[in-house]
Design a protein around this motif. Structure first.
Motif, PDB file in Angstrom:
ATOM      1  N   ILE A 198       3.560   0.952   8.471  1.00 33.08           N
ATOM      2  CA  ILE A 198       3.644   0.536   7.072  1.00 33.08           C
ATOM      3  C   ILE A 198       2.218   0.444   6.555  1.00 33.08           C
ATOM      4  CG2 ILE A 198       3.790  -1.903   7.764  1.00 33.08           C
ATOM      5  CD1 ILE A 198       5.345  -2.422   5.182  1.00 33.08           C
ATOM      6  N   VAL A 199       1.964   1.055   5.407  1.00 27.33           N
ATOM      7  CA  VAL A 199       0.628   1.062   4.814  1.00 27.33           C
ATOM      8  C   VAL A 199       0.720   0.307   3.489  1.00 27.33           C
ATOM      9  CG1 VAL A 199      -1.233   2.484   3.911  1.00 27.33           C
ATOM     10  CG2 VAL A 199       0.076   3.256   5.916  1.00 27.33           C
ATOM     11  N   MET A 205       5.049  -9.144  -2.016  1.00 22.83           N
ATOM     12  CA  MET A 205       5.763  -8.093  -2.722  1.00 22.83           C
ATOM     13  C   MET A 205       6.018  -6.874  -1.844  1.00 22.83           C
ATOM     14  SD  MET A 205       6.221  -9.625  -5.526  1.00 22.83           S
ATOM     15  CE  MET A 205       6.868  -8.377  -6.614  1.00 22.83           C
ATOM     16  N   LYS A 206       5.249  -6.727  -0.771  1.00 27.78           N
ATOM     17  CA  LYS A 206       5.422  -5.583   0.129  1.00 27.78           C
ATOM     18  C   LYS A 206       6.435  -5.878   1.232  1.00 27.78           C
ATOM     19  CE  LYS A 206       2.381  -3.260  -2.162  1.00 27.78           C
ATOM     20  NZ  LYS A 206       2.789  -2.110  -3.014  1.00 27.78           N
ATOM     21  N   ASP A 207       6.830  -7.134   1.384  1.00 26.50           N
ATOM     22  CA  ASP A 207       7.910  -7.565   2.278  1.00 26.50           C
ATOM     23  C   ASP A 207       7.737  -7.064   3.710  1.00 26.50           C
ATOM     24  OD1 ASP A 207      10.193  -8.813   3.135  1.00 26.50           O
ATOM     25  OD2 ASP A 207      11.580  -7.395   2.210  1.00 26.50           O
ATOM     26  N   HIS A 208       6.611  -7.383   4.324  1.00 27.00           N
ATOM     27  CA  HIS A 208       6.402  -7.041   5.728  1.00 27.00           C
ATOM     28  C   HIS A 208       7.387  -7.768   6.645  1.00 27.00           C
ATOM     29  CE1 HIS A 208       2.641  -5.531   4.069  1.00 27.00           C
ATOM     30  NE2 HIS A 208       2.405  -4.907   5.219  1.00 27.00           N
ATOM     31  N   ASP A 209       7.953  -8.874   6.171  1.00 35.92           N
ATOM     32  CA  ASP A 209       8.955  -9.575   6.976  1.00 35.92           C
ATOM     33  C   ASP A 209      10.086  -8.626   7.363  1.00 35.92           C
ATOM     34  OD1 ASP A 209       7.443 -11.549   5.438  1.00 35.92           O
ATOM     35  OD2 ASP A 209       8.846 -13.030   6.224  1.00 35.92           O
ATOM     36  N   VAL A 230      -0.998  -1.310   8.491  1.00 34.10           N
ATOM     37  CA  VAL A 230      -2.308  -0.921   7.970  1.00 34.10           C
ATOM     38  C   VAL A 230      -2.511  -1.609   6.634  1.00 34.10           C
ATOM     39  CG1 VAL A 230      -3.775   0.994   7.269  1.00 34.10           C
ATOM     40  CG2 VAL A 230      -2.143   1.301   9.154  1.00 34.10           C
ATOM     41  N   GLY A 231      -3.493  -2.471   6.571  1.00 33.54           N
ATOM     42  CA  GLY A 231      -3.751  -3.229   5.354  1.00 33.54           C
ATOM     43  C   GLY A 231      -4.140  -4.652   5.698  1.00 33.54           C
ATOM     44  N   ASN A 271       6.547   6.894   8.286  1.00 29.20           N
ATOM     45  CA  ASN A 271       5.929   5.955   7.360  1.00 29.20           C
ATOM     46  C   ASN A 271       7.034   5.166   6.675  1.00 29.20           C
ATOM     47  OD1 ASN A 271       3.772   4.822   5.654  1.00 29.20           O
ATOM     48  ND2 ASN A 271       4.759   5.991   4.015  1.00 29.20           N
ATOM     49  N   THR A 272       6.827   3.853   6.518  1.00 34.73           N
ATOM     50  CA  THR A 272       7.875   2.982   5.988  1.00 34.73           C
ATOM     51  C   THR A 272       7.372   2.191   4.794  1.00 34.73           C
ATOM     52  OG1 THR A 272       8.651   2.703   8.269  1.00 34.73           O
ATOM     53  CG2 THR A 272       9.584   1.231   6.611  1.00 34.73           C
ATOM     54  N   LEU A 273       8.221   2.096   3.769  1.00 33.64           N
ATOM     55  CA  LEU A 273       7.935   1.260   2.605  1.00 33.64           C
ATOM     56  C   LEU A 273       9.046   0.227   2.496  1.00 33.64           C
ATOM     57  CD1 LEU A 273       6.083   1.001  -0.018  1.00 33.64           C
ATOM     58  CD2 LEU A 273       7.944   2.193  -1.174  1.00 33.64           C
ATOM     59  N   THR A 274       8.677  -1.060   2.548  1.00 36.41           N
ATOM     60  CA  THR A 274       9.682  -2.124   2.473  1.00 36.41           C
ATOM     61  C   THR A 274       9.529  -2.976   1.215  1.00 36.41           C
ATOM     62  OG1 THR A 274       8.250  -3.529   3.841  1.00 36.41           O
ATOM     63  CG2 THR A 274       9.981  -2.295   4.971  1.00 36.41           C
ATOM     64  N   SER A 275       8.802  -2.493   0.236  1.00 37.03           N
ATOM     65  CA  SER A 275       8.496  -3.271  -0.964  1.00 37.03           C
ATOM     66  C   SER A 275       9.747  -3.741  -1.689  1.00 37.03           C
ATOM     67  CB  SER A 275       7.656  -2.438  -1.931  1.00 37.03           C
ATOM     68  OG  SER A 275       6.391  -2.143  -1.390  1.00 37.03           O
ATOM     69  N   VAL A 276       9.586  -4.855  -2.420  1.00 35.73           N
ATOM     70  CA  VAL A 276      10.676  -5.350  -3.256  1.00 35.73           C
ATOM     71  C   VAL A 276      10.569  -4.803  -4.673  1.00 35.73           C
ATOM     72  CG1 VAL A 276      10.907  -7.432  -1.882  1.00 35.73           C
ATOM     73  CG2 VAL A 276       9.410  -7.457  -3.875  1.00 35.73           C
ATOM     74  N   THR A 277       9.408  -4.252  -5.036  1.00 37.35           N
ATOM     75  CA  THR A 277       9.231  -3.629  -6.335  1.00 37.35           C
ATOM     76  C   THR A 277       8.099  -2.618  -6.253  1.00 37.35           C
ATOM     77  OG1 THR A 277       8.752  -3.988  -8.686  1.00 37.35           O
ATOM     78  CG2 THR A 277       7.682  -5.466  -7.126  1.00 37.35           C
ATOM     79  N   GLU A 278       8.248  -1.491  -6.927  1.00 38.78           N
ATOM     80  CA  GLU A 278       7.235  -0.444  -7.006  1.00 38.78           C
ATOM     81  C   GLU A 278       7.467   0.337  -8.292  1.00 38.78           C
ATOM     82  OE1 GLU A 278       4.675   0.443  -5.165  1.00 38.78           O
ATOM     83  OE2 GLU A 278       4.941  -0.707  -3.315  1.00 38.78           O
TER      84      GLU A 278
END
Length: 372
Positions: A198-199, A205-209, A230-231, A271-278
């Motif tokens: 995850i980048v 807001m990115k919800d790494h949980d 990464v971040g 690659n993974t995106l777990t955001s709650v908003t984008e």
């Protein structure tokens, strides 16, 4: 083009790419900045893009700063002022009466913002943009989701166009040597272990949980992989504690902030995106340009970016993310390679910098009919 500073950021990157890409036989692009300096300044200079600092002295340097802005626009004989985000947009619209023939275009990247997370000044700026949106010559959103959001929030719908972000497909490209080197530095077995990443900044807001819970769920059901975040950001300590509580231990690599993003994406298998908003999630387009398949929550324009080449799941659904990972990991090497190439081809066709520049020109030209 008016931005706060040439610092590293999505808005600044897209502004610079646009300035570099506009054909010089039809456009003479200048970037005006509130403040001097910034990490992108050197790149702009090397590309021959003119950058002029208006030398704002601080938050309350308003009147003299505004005078300098108007003088510079007159000096440049500007036809169009493209502003990025809130305060530049308000100032640009205020300057329009003082610069003959000037057209003002707002670049809006807002997408489902929770204004309660921001200070009062940010809330005031957003409310001012809503009230003034009917007076600006054109608003450009960087995603369909962002367009729908600002209209729903009260922006005038009569003059909003969508221009997706552009991905530099020469910079973001597959590189097997970088892939091998970075995986080795992270202690990941060359091609034996899947590397899922995850980048994103370590921000709620990115919800790494959800990413970490998906990792634990994946491993509990017999999956074989390493994971990398990464971040950096304010959530780091809490997230590391959560990883330990979930029993992930040495399975998660905390890579911090990195500048070699093409190498990072090349090193990943997923690659993974777990955001709650984008709005327009650059991380998806950049990873796909590096031939890396993606899994994403159903936010912003994620689904349209990936098309049929990636899976979208509901926000917070870690089980669905883990299951999507399992499907990709189970593919044969040649199938994963073919999928990666299709991902890159999709970005080349739909989301390249040239596509962004062409779409921007198509927006600008109607504004200039009365001046041609």
């Amino acid at each position: 083009m008016l931005v706060r500073k040439m610092e590293i950021g999505g808005s600044e990157r897209q502004t610079l790419e646009l300035a570099k890409g506009l054909p010089v036989d039809r456009f003479d692009a200048t970037i005006l900045t509130f403040y001097p300096g910034g990490e992108f300044l050197k790149e702009a200079e090397e590309a021959g893009v003119k950058v002029v600092s208006l030398d704002k002295k601080g938050r309350w340097d308003l009147m003299l700063f505004f005078i300098r802005l108007v003088r510079e626009l007159r000096h440049l004989k500007s036809d169009i002022l493209y502003t990025v985000d809130g305060p530049p947009g308000i100032l640009g619209l205020a300057a329009r009466p003082f610069v003959r023939g000037l057209k003002v275009v707002w670049g809006i990247r807002a997408s489902n913002m929770d204004l309660t997370r921001f200070d009062y000044s940010r809330q005031m700026v957003f409310r001012a943009l809503k009230r003034l949106s009917g007076r600006v010559d054109l608003v450009i959103a960087n995603s369909e989701f962002g367009r729908a959001y600002v209209v729903k929030s009260g922006f005038s719908a009569k003059n909003i166009s969508v221009v997706h972000n552009g991905i530099d497909i020469d910079y973001f490209a597959p590189n097997s040597d970088d892939r091998t080197a970075l995986r080795h530095s992270w202690g990941v077995a060359s091609e034996v272990e899947a590397l899922i990443g995850i980048v994103a900044r370590l921000d709620p807001m990115k919800d790494h949980d959800t990413f970490l819970r998906a990792a634990a769920y994946f491993l509990e059901r017999g999956g074989q992989a390493r994971f990398v975040c990464v971040g950096d950001g304010p959530e780091k300590s809490r997230l590391q504690a959560l990883a330990n509580d979930l029993g992930l231990g040495g399975k998660v690599i905390w890579a911090g902030t990195r500048r070699d993003m093409p190498s990072v994406f090349a090193a990943l298998d997923i690659n993974t995106l777990t955001s709650v908003t984008e709005g327009f999630p650059n991380t998806l387009g950049e990873a796909m340009a590096c031939a890396t398949p993606c899994i994403s929550t159903d936010v912003g324009d994620a689904a349209s970016i990936m098309g049929e080449l990636g899976q979208v799941v509901l926000v917070g659904n870690f089980e669905a993310i883990a299951n999507a990972w399992a499907e990709l990991v189970a593919k044969k090497p040649d199938e994963r390679h073919q999928l990666g190439q299709l991902c890159r081809s999709r970005v080349q066709e739909h989301f390249s910098v040239q596509a962004m520049v062409d779409a921007s020109i198509a927006c600008y030209e109607p504004l200039m009919i009365d001046r041609l």
